[in-house]
Design a protein around this motif. Sequence first.
Motif, short mmCIF file in Angstrom:
data_model
loop_
_atom_site.label_atom_id
_atom_site.label_comp_id
_atom_site.label_asym_id
_atom_site.label_seq_id
_atom_site.Cartn_x
_atom_site.Cartn_y
_atom_site.Cartn_z
N GLN A 37 -1.71 -4.20 -4.42
CA GLN A 37 -2.71 -3.45 -4.86
C GLN A 37 -3.52 -4.05 -5.93
O GLN A 37 -3.01 -4.34 -6.85
CB GLN A 37 -2.47 -2.05 -4.89
N LYS A 38 -4.81 -4.16 -5.96
CA LYS A 38 -5.81 -4.68 -7.25
C LYS A 38 -7.06 -3.76 -7.12
O LYS A 38 -7.69 -3.81 -5.89
CB LYS A 38 -5.76 -6.12 -7.24
N ARG A 39 -7.49 -3.60 -8.19
CA ARG A 39 -9.05 -2.86 -8.17
C ARG A 39 -9.84 -3.97 -8.78
O ARG A 39 -9.63 -4.68 -9.84
CB ARG A 39 -8.84 -1.78 -9.47
N VAL A 40 -10.97 -4.40 -8.18
CA VAL A 40 -11.70 -5.30 -8.17
C VAL A 40 -13.16 -4.84 -8.05
O VAL A 40 -13.50 -3.90 -7.41
CB VAL A 40 -11.66 -6.74 -7.63
N GLN A 75 -5.89 -3.61 -0.95
CA GLN A 75 -4.55 -3.19 -0.55
C GLN A 75 -4.00 -3.93 0.66
O GLN A 75 -4.62 -4.11 1.45
CB GLN A 75 -4.22 -1.68 -0.46
N GLU A 137 1.34 -12.52 -4.38
CA GLU A 137 1.06 -11.36 -4.58
C GLU A 137 1.56 -10.15 -3.80
O GLU A 137 1.46 -8.92 -4.04
CB GLU A 137 -0.48 -11.02 -5.00
#
Length: 140
Positions: A37-40, A75, A137
């Motif tokens: 999960q990463k917010r971009v 995600q 990741e």
Amino acid sequence: MAVERTLSIIKPDATRRNLTGKINAKFEDGGLRIVAQKRVQLSQAQAEQFYGVHRERPFFNDLVSFMISGPVVLQVLEGENAIARNREIMGATNPANAAEGTIRKEFAESIEANSVHGSDAPETAAQEIAFFFAGIELVG
Ligand code: GDP
């Protein structure tokens, strides 16, 4: 049934309304595990490439503008039959047609600002995951 992985995107209409946790609860309660999960903030080029299959559709430019209008949460979801399962949890593209209890029924604002993306087949899932994530990741 096999364990699969699928790409999910929490879209800008949902991050703007601070719904990441509520949406993640739907995935987890529905039997999926968030393994990355990463917010971009997507660039225009990234959004255009990601939605390239829709380039000829009349809503393409609006869709790209929407997808870069704020941050998204990228995600990878894992679980039994994860691709189809996630699409059940998401609900129909148009929230007016989405079943009770689905993310889009509860949270979507419109057919465009419909809160989540989910891959639609094993081939697209593999491509979409590789577009946004490196193997290192993904921790299952
Ligand atoms: P999905 O797989 O359920 O996300 O639906 P599609 O692959 O058909 O469409 C991709 C995305 O384009 C949708 O999730 C919406 O955000 C947007 N979209 C689809 N249909 C329309 C439409 O008729 N008008 C607009 N403005 N956006 C649409």
